[in-house]
Motif scaffolding. Structure first.
Motif, PDB file in Angstrom:
ATOM      1  N   MET A 142      23.879 -17.557 -11.611  1.00 39.58           N
ATOM      2  CA  MET A 142      22.546 -18.589 -12.708  1.00 39.58           C
ATOM      3  C   MET A 142      23.200 -19.461 -12.293  1.00 39.58           C
ATOM      4  O   MET A 142      23.998 -20.389 -11.412  1.00 39.58           O
ATOM      5  N   SER A 143      21.614 -20.076 -12.697  1.00 39.24           N
ATOM      6  CA  SER A 143      22.114 -21.857 -11.923  1.00 39.24           C
ATOM      7  C   SER A 143      23.307 -22.875 -12.544  1.00 39.24           C
ATOM      8  O   SER A 143      24.543 -22.291 -13.705  1.00 39.24           O
ATOM      9  N   PHE A 201      16.782 -10.941  -7.286  1.00 36.48           N
ATOM     10  CA  PHE A 201      15.858 -12.089  -7.841  1.00 36.48           C
ATOM     11  C   PHE A 201      15.024 -12.115  -7.603  1.00 36.48           C
ATOM     12  O   PHE A 201      13.796 -11.618  -7.605  1.00 36.48           O
ATOM     13  N   ASN A 202      14.024 -12.958  -8.173  1.00 36.37           N
ATOM     14  CA  ASN A 202      12.519 -12.918  -7.972  1.00 36.37           C
ATOM     15  C   ASN A 202      12.230 -13.663  -7.247  1.00 36.37           C
ATOM     16  O   ASN A 202      12.637 -14.560  -6.377  1.00 36.37           O
ATOM     17  N   HIS A 203      10.411 -13.741  -6.864  1.00 34.09           N
ATOM     18  CA  HIS A 203       9.957 -15.359  -6.004  1.00 34.09           C
ATOM     19  C   HIS A 203      10.263 -16.369  -6.471  1.00 34.09           C
ATOM     20  O   HIS A 203      10.193 -17.325  -5.433  1.00 34.09           O
ATOM     21  N   GLU A 204      11.292 -17.358  -7.121  1.00 33.82           N
ATOM     22  CA  GLU A 204      11.683 -18.752  -7.263  1.00 33.82           C
ATOM     23  C   GLU A 204      13.000 -18.505  -6.929  1.00 33.82           C
ATOM     24  O   GLU A 204      13.593 -19.266  -6.715  1.00 33.82           O
ATOM     25  N   GLY A 205      13.816 -17.288  -6.252  1.00 38.54           N
ATOM     26  CA  GLY A 205      15.325 -17.409  -5.864  1.00 38.54           C
ATOM     27  C   GLY A 205      15.510 -16.987  -7.278  1.00 38.54           C
ATOM     28  O   GLY A 205      16.981 -17.550  -7.109  1.00 38.54           O
ATOM     29  N   LYS A 206      15.736 -17.152  -8.461  1.00 38.38           N
ATOM     30  CA  LYS A 206      16.364 -16.859  -9.326  1.00 38.38           C
ATOM     31  C   LYS A 206      16.817 -15.560  -9.696  1.00 38.38           C
ATOM     32  O   LYS A 206      15.976 -14.474  -9.369  1.00 38.38           O
TER      33      LYS A 206
END
Length: 253
Positions: A142-143, A201-206
């Motif tokens: 996570m961030s 990960f998703n399309h946002e790189g998260k």
């Protein structure tokens, strides 16, 4: 059933047909007393499920947030399941999929092993993000800001004798796992069980999910884990790519 909750949901259902409705229009459509409708509308506005534009009401952003979460999680399950089955065939180990729900991880999909000795995990099970390889992979990727806030507020409660409850040890483990691109646990959520997990990960790189293989601790020696990691990363990369993550065949970490 709670009649008030049911009536409130029926009220919200009106907005699947109508973009905007006045208080009087809602009263006419629901055939409920005006005072009851007014109270429900006010409660739904307070929680963000409705908002007011002039004299009319329309759906609020809370529904959008819930809708996005449900869609994202369902998509992960749908995309992941056939790939999880392939991973089970390659490893003959149980394969789990978890997503983050608040400060916890929730197991949303599983593929069981055919091995006679196995680790049982049920869909719907919850676990703290700090314990076990699959929950901790969500925490690891996570961030940095979100991770710091979580680590500052969470109470580290032992689940087994090997659950990591030392904050500095946990932070060091997370940093090491991030460099390697995977997490490992031994007897942290259940005695005599081990797991290896990688992020999805998703399309946002998260990071949106964790993919793991789980089995008895005596099978998960270092040499065996080294064999599992490339297979896990490859399958997680396929799932991530299907979710729009921009990368190669494998997730590059």
């Amino acid at each position: 059933m709670n009649k008030t909750v049911v009536k409130a949901l029926e009220l919200l259902q009106l907005f699947t047909t109508y973009e905007q409705l006045t208080l009087q229009e809602i009263v006419q459509l629901t055939k409920l007393p005006k005072t009851s409708v007014f109270r429900m509308v006010q409660s739904l506005m307070t929680t963000g499920f409705l908002k007011k534009e002039g004299e009319a009401y329309e759906l609020g952003l809370s529904l959008l947030q819930f809708g996005c979460l449900v869609t994202e999680r369902l998509d992960v399950r749908k995309v992941a399941l056939p790939i999880m089955k392939q991973l089970r065939e390659e490893t003959n180990e149980a394969v789990n999929l978890v997503v983050k729900d608040g400060d916890e991880a929730i197991y949303v999909e599983k593929v069981e092993t055919s091995e006679p000795v196995r680790v049982y995990t049920r869909v719907g099970r919850r676990a703290p993000l700090y314990a076990g390889a699959c929950p901790r992979v969500l925490l690891t990727f996570m961030s940095i800001e979100e991770q710091k806030k979580y680590l500052d507020r969470v109470e580290l409660i032992p689940i087994t004798s090997k659950t990591i409850v030392n904050r500095e040890e946990l932070k060091n483990l997370i940093n090491e796992a991030k460099k390697k691109g995977y997490t490992v646990s031994h007897s942290e959520l259940a005695d005599y069980s081990s797991a290896v997990a990688v992020p999805i990960f998703n399309h946002e790189g998260k990071v949106v999910a964790g993919l793991s293989v789980v089995g008895p601790e005596n099978r998960f020696q270092s040499s065996y884990i080294e064999q599992l990691v490339p297979k896990l990363k490859h399958k997680a990369g396929q799932i991530s790519k299907a979710l729009g993550f921009i990368g190669g065949k494998d997730v590059e970490l």
